[in-house]
Design an enzyme around this catalytic site. Structure first.
Site, PDB file in Angstrom:
ATOM      1  N   LYS A  14      -1.286   0.934   4.385  1.00 25.35           N
ATOM      2  CA  LYS A  14      -1.173  -0.276   5.203  1.00 25.35           C
ATOM      3  C   LYS A  14      -2.517  -0.993   5.419  1.00 25.35           C
ATOM      4  O   LYS A  14      -3.576  -0.428   5.138  1.00 25.35           O
ATOM      5  CB  LYS A  14      -0.563   0.112   6.561  1.00 25.35           C
ATOM      6  CG  LYS A  14       0.873   0.659   6.448  1.00 25.35           C
ATOM      7  CD  LYS A  14       1.485   0.854   7.837  1.00 25.35           C
ATOM      8  CE  LYS A  14       2.895   1.414   7.746  1.00 25.35           C
ATOM      9  NZ  LYS A  14       3.526   1.514   9.079  1.00 25.35           N
ATOM     10  N   TYR A  73      11.332  -4.553   6.437  1.00 23.53           N
ATOM     11  CA  TYR A  73      11.545  -3.993   7.773  1.00 23.53           C
ATOM     12  C   TYR A  73      12.798  -4.540   8.470  1.00 23.53           C
ATOM     13  O   TYR A  73      12.913  -4.459   9.697  1.00 23.53           O
ATOM     14  CB  TYR A  73      10.300  -4.218   8.639  1.00 23.53           C
ATOM     15  CG  TYR A  73       9.175  -3.265   8.307  1.00 23.53           C
ATOM     16  CD1 TYR A  73       9.339  -1.883   8.464  1.00 23.53           C
ATOM     17  CD2 TYR A  73       7.951  -3.708   7.834  1.00 23.53           C
ATOM     18  CE1 TYR A  73       8.315  -0.999   8.176  1.00 23.53           C
ATOM     19  CE2 TYR A  73       6.920  -2.820   7.536  1.00 23.53           C
ATOM     20  CZ  TYR A  73       7.115  -1.469   7.711  1.00 23.53           C
ATOM     21  OH  TYR A  73       6.108  -0.583   7.429  1.00 23.53           O
ATOM     22  N   ARG A  91       6.506  12.951   4.116  1.00 25.62           N
ATOM     23  CA  ARG A  91       6.588  12.776   5.568  1.00 25.62           C
ATOM     24  C   ARG A  91       5.740  13.825   6.300  1.00 25.62           C
ATOM     25  O   ARG A  91       5.100  13.524   7.308  1.00 25.62           O
ATOM     26  CB  ARG A  91       8.048  12.776   6.031  1.00 25.62           C
ATOM     27  CG  ARG A  91       8.761  11.503   5.541  1.00 25.62           C
ATOM     28  CD  ARG A  91      10.153  11.359   6.053  1.00 25.62           C
ATOM     29  NE  ARG A  91      10.211  10.979   7.454  1.00 25.62           N
ATOM     30  CZ  ARG A  91      10.010   9.736   7.912  1.00 25.62           C
ATOM     31  NH1 ARG A  91       9.715   8.765   7.080  1.00 25.62           N
ATOM     32  NH2 ARG A  91      10.109   9.475   9.179  1.00 25.62           N
ATOM     33  N   ARG A  93      -2.155  10.514   9.108  1.00 26.75           N
ATOM     34  CA  ARG A  93      -2.220   9.751  10.361  1.00 26.75           C
ATOM     35  C   ARG A  93      -3.174  10.372  11.373  1.00 26.75           C
ATOM     36  O   ARG A  93      -3.851   9.662  12.124  1.00 26.75           O
ATOM     37  CB  ARG A  93      -0.814   9.576  10.929  1.00 26.75           C
ATOM     38  CG  ARG A  93      -0.035   8.529  10.112  1.00 26.75           C
ATOM     39  CD  ARG A  93       1.406   8.528  10.429  1.00 26.75           C
ATOM     40  NE  ARG A  93       2.133   7.418   9.805  1.00 26.75           N
ATOM     41  CZ  ARG A  93       3.437   7.421   9.608  1.00 26.75           C
ATOM     42  NH1 ARG A  93       4.171   8.462   9.980  1.00 26.75           N
ATOM     43  NH2 ARG A  93       4.023   6.397   9.035  1.00 26.75           N
ATOM     44  N   ASN A 148      -0.690   2.472  11.647  1.00 21.99           N
ATOM     45  CA  ASN A 148      -0.676   3.919  11.387  1.00 21.99           C
ATOM     46  C   ASN A 148      -0.897   4.289   9.923  1.00 21.99           C
ATOM     47  O   ASN A 148      -0.433   5.315   9.462  1.00 21.99           O
ATOM     48  CB  ASN A 148       0.598   4.550  11.974  1.00 21.99           C
ATOM     49  CG  ASN A 148       1.858   4.017  11.333  1.00 21.99           C
ATOM     50  OD1 ASN A 148       1.805   3.137  10.497  1.00 21.99           O
ATOM     51  ND2 ASN A 148       3.000   4.571  11.712  1.00 21.99           N
ATOM     52  N   HIS A 202       3.092   4.196   5.221  1.00 30.28           N
ATOM     53  CA  HIS A 202       4.551   4.241   5.353  1.00 30.28           C
ATOM     54  C   HIS A 202       5.079   5.190   4.298  1.00 30.28           C
ATOM     55  O   HIS A 202       4.565   5.235   3.193  1.00 30.28           O
ATOM     56  CB  HIS A 202       5.161   2.850   5.123  1.00 30.28           C
ATOM     57  CG  HIS A 202       6.646   2.909   4.891  1.00 30.28           C
ATOM     58  ND1 HIS A 202       7.552   2.915   5.931  1.00 30.28           N
ATOM     59  CD2 HIS A 202       7.377   3.032   3.749  1.00 30.28           C
ATOM     60  CE1 HIS A 202       8.777   3.023   5.421  1.00 30.28           C
ATOM     61  NE2 HIS A 202       8.699   3.094   4.102  1.00 30.28           N
ATOM     62  N   GLU A 220      13.682   1.036  -1.482  1.00 32.45           N
ATOM     63  CA  GLU A 220      12.316   0.549  -1.237  1.00 32.45           C
ATOM     64  C   GLU A 220      11.529   0.441  -2.544  1.00 32.45           C
ATOM     65  O   GLU A 220      10.811  -0.542  -2.762  1.00 32.45           O
ATOM     66  CB  GLU A 220      11.618   1.472  -0.232  1.00 32.45           C
ATOM     67  CG  GLU A 220      12.229   1.382   1.165  1.00 32.45           C
ATOM     68  CD  GLU A 220      11.635   2.360   2.169  1.00 32.45           C
ATOM     69  OE1 GLU A 220      12.091   2.351   3.330  1.00 32.45           O
ATOM     70  OE2 GLU A 220      10.718   3.134   1.813  1.00 32.45           O
TER      71      GLU A 220
HETATM   72  P1  CMP Z   1       6.839   2.780   9.326  1.00 32.46           P
HETATM   73  O1  CMP Z   1       7.048   4.154   8.825  1.00 32.46           O
HETATM   74  O2  CMP Z   1       6.180   1.831   8.382  1.00 32.46           O
HETATM   75  O3  CMP Z   1       8.229   2.161   9.783  1.00 32.46           O
HETATM   76  C1  CMP Z   1       8.403   1.348  10.920  1.00 32.46           C
HETATM   77  C2  CMP Z   1       7.094   1.020  11.551  1.00 32.46           C
HETATM   78  O4  CMP Z   1       7.191   0.408  12.797  1.00 32.46           O
HETATM   79  C3  CMP Z   1       6.343   2.297  11.817  1.00 32.46           C
HETATM   80  O5  CMP Z   1       5.911   2.851  10.610  1.00 32.46           O
HETATM   81  C4  CMP Z   1       5.268   1.818  12.767  1.00 32.46           C
HETATM   82  O6  CMP Z   1       4.131   1.345  12.093  1.00 32.46           O
HETATM   83  C5  CMP Z   1       5.962   0.656  13.456  1.00 32.46           C
HETATM   84  N1  CMP Z   1       6.232   1.005  14.838  1.00 32.46           N
HETATM   85  C6  CMP Z   1       7.020   1.992  15.289  1.00 32.46           C
HETATM   86  N2  CMP Z   1       7.017   2.006  16.637  1.00 32.46           N
HETATM   87  C7  CMP Z   1       6.203   0.998  17.028  1.00 32.46           C
HETATM   88  C8  CMP Z   1       5.777   0.507  18.279  1.00 32.46           C
HETATM   89  N3  CMP Z   1       6.200   1.066  19.424  1.00 32.46           N
HETATM   90  N4  CMP Z   1       4.928  -0.529  18.297  1.00 32.46           N
HETATM   91  C9  CMP Z   1       4.506  -1.108  17.148  1.00 32.46           C
HETATM   92  N5  CMP Z   1       4.870  -0.676  15.920  1.00 32.46           N
HETATM   93  C10 CMP Z   1       5.691   0.369  15.868  1.00 32.46           C
END
Ligand code: CMP
Length: 139
Positions: free
Chosen positions: A10, A50, A86, A103, A113, A116, A127
């Site tokens: 990311k 998303y 994961r 992470r 974070n 993904h 995906e």
């Molecule tokens: P990802 O695995 O890319 O899939 C959904 C994403 O939403 C997740 O990683 C986070 O980066 C984001 N996400 C999840 N919870 C929150 C939150 N509370 N605030 C902002 N972003 C979030």
């Protein structure tokens, strides 16, 4: 069973020049990077990717973040690749991520974070198909 999963490095990670360090953790975990491309995600691509989170309060922020700087989209291959990746990523919230995970090592917050990874084999296929064709993937 050998599987393929979809990964994104990311914007928070590409901005800090962490692509190689993230890839080292992936490869050290026994996963093979069989396709990889650095792109600037468009608003349409991020919104589609998303879509399942469209009703969440953080959707707008998430789309804005994912289009804020380049990302690296990848296909990872290996034994149980979906679950394995994961584990390698660690918990969504870096404060809860286990030692040695991407992470824990690099993520800045639950939103920013660093990586993904697909949450199921079915989603991995969808995906991967959003960003790669079969010809892009060299196993
Ligand atoms: P990802 O695995 O890319 O899939 C959904 C994403 O939403 C997740 O990683 C986070 O980066 C984001 N996400 C999840 N919870 C929150 C939150 N509370 N605030 C902002 N972003 C979030």
């Amino acid at each position: 069973m050998t599987e393929r999963t979809f990964s994104i490095i990311k914007p928070d990670a590409t901005r800090r020049n962490l692509t190689g360090k993230v890839n080292a953790v992936i490869e050290d975990a026994g996963l093979r990077i069989v396709a990889q491309r650095r792109i600037k995600m468009t608003d349409a691509q991020a919104k589609k990717f998303y879509e399942v989170h469209a009703e969440r309060p953080f959707y707008g922020e998430l789309v804005a973040f994912m289009t804020s700087a380049p990302v690296v989209v990848q296909v990872l291959e290996g034994d149980n690749a979906v679950a394995r990746y994961r584990e390698v990523m660690g918990a969504t919230n870096p404060a809860q991520a286990a030692d040695g995970t991407i992470r824990k090592l690099y993520a800045e917050s639950v939103g920013e974070n660093s990586v993904h990874g697909s949450d199921s084999l079915e989603n991995a296929k969808l995906e991967i198909a959003q960003f790669f064709t079969d010809a892009d993937i060299v196993g």
